[in-house]
Design a protein around this motif. Structure first.
Motif, PDB file in Angstrom:
ATOM      1  N   UNK A 153       0.873  -1.202  -0.170  1.00 57.98           N
ATOM      2  CA  UNK A 153      -0.048   0.230   0.007  1.00 57.98           C
ATOM      3  C   UNK A 153       0.737   1.398  -0.066  1.00 57.98           C
ATOM      4  N   UNK A 154       0.296   2.235  -0.705  1.00 59.06           N
ATOM      5  CA  UNK A 154       0.822   3.498  -0.648  1.00 59.06           C
ATOM      6  C   UNK A 154      -0.370   4.580  -0.016  1.00 59.06           C
ATOM      7  N   UNK A 155      -0.039   5.428   0.756  1.00 58.55           N
ATOM      8  CA  UNK A 155      -0.955   6.631   0.997  1.00 58.55           C
ATOM      9  C   UNK A 155      -1.473   7.166  -0.075  1.00 58.55           C
ATOM     10  N   UNK A 156      -2.819   7.264  -0.458  1.00 61.21           N
ATOM     11  CA  UNK A 156      -3.131   8.263  -1.207  1.00 61.21           C
ATOM     12  C   UNK A 156      -3.325   9.611  -0.914  1.00 61.21           C
ATOM     13  N   UNK A 157      -3.266  10.600  -1.541  1.00 57.22           N
ATOM     14  CA  UNK A 157      -3.182  12.138  -1.387  1.00 57.22           C
ATOM     15  C   UNK A 157      -4.145  12.651  -2.241  1.00 57.22           C
ATOM     16  N   UNK A 158      -4.691  13.391  -1.624  1.00 56.22           N
ATOM     17  CA  UNK A 158      -5.932  14.121  -2.439  1.00 56.22           C
ATOM     18  C   UNK A 158      -5.604  15.348  -3.032  1.00 56.22           C
ATOM     19  N   UNK A 159      -6.292  15.723  -4.262  1.00 56.03           N
ATOM     20  CA  UNK A 159      -5.735  16.872  -5.230  1.00 56.03           C
ATOM     21  C   UNK A 159      -5.525  17.837  -4.470  1.00 56.03           C
TER      22      UNK A 159
END
Length: 211
Positions: A61-67
């Protein structure tokens, strides 16, 4: 930069983590006559902490980053399903290859048998960011494993809107059906509940007035 162990030692030695402030959970047993109290967590919490680091490293997993540049950790949602306001916090939103997934961390012995909670997060992501995560996982801190929850697509915005609307309607009409289960022992209103023999049920629970 602090290591994970230094962070653990710092946080665990703080006043917040004093054994005297912990509320014992679970059930008394031969192995744990005092239930899962502060001493139990002092012993087992450390293992869970480092087990999580290993499980995360192996997950891919990698942490998703918001726009907007916000990491997908404890993301706050404030949205409406129909006319019903819903506030929630997703433990983690991650990327798995080319897909996005929602993750919820569980430290108790009970693991959900439904993807409903993750479906709510997926729908909130859809409302807030315009796309829907396709996968969901529960993380069991006791087993140090990520378990994929299937059926996320079942909990669509229209379906959840109907559920939240009916739930709100029940509250407004004071319709409260006892849901007896493992959570009753830690419920904040158990003393007022007839279904579990609450001491104050005769005063507060209409069921106690039925003869």
């Amino acid at each position: 930069q602090k290591t994970a162990y230094e962070i653990y030692q710092c946080d665990w030695s703080s006043d917040v983590c004093s054994s005297d402030l912990w509320r014992a959970g679970g059930r008394a047993s031969k192995a744990n006559p005092n239930k899962e109290d502060g001493d139990w967590w002092n012993e087992n919490g450390k293992k869970m902490f480092f087990d999580f680091i290993n499980a995360w490293d192996e997950s891919g997993f990698d942490i998703w980053v918001s726009p907007q540049g916000v990491p997908g950790i404890e993301i706050e949602f404030n949205n409406y399903f129909g006319e019903i306001p819903v506030k929630a916090f997703a433990d983690a939103v991650v990327t798995v290859g080319n897909e996005v997934a929602v993750v919820d961390f569980k430290t108790g012995s009970y693991m959900p048998d439904s993807s409903l909670q993750l479906g709510v997060y997926a729908s909130l992501m859809e409302l807030q960011f315009g796309f829907r995560p396709t996968r969901g996982y529960y993380y069991s801190a006791r087993k140090a494993e990520f378990v994929e929850a299937y059926g996320l697509g079942r909990w669509t915005i229209p379906v959840l809107t109907e559920l939240f609307t009916k739930f709100d309607l029940g509250i407004r009409n004071e319709i409260f059906i006892p849901n007896i289960g493992m959570s009753c022992s830690t419920c904040g209103v158990k003393d007022n509940c007839y279904a579990v023999g609450g001491q104050m049920a005769e005063i507060f629970d209409p069921l106690a007035q039925i003869k």
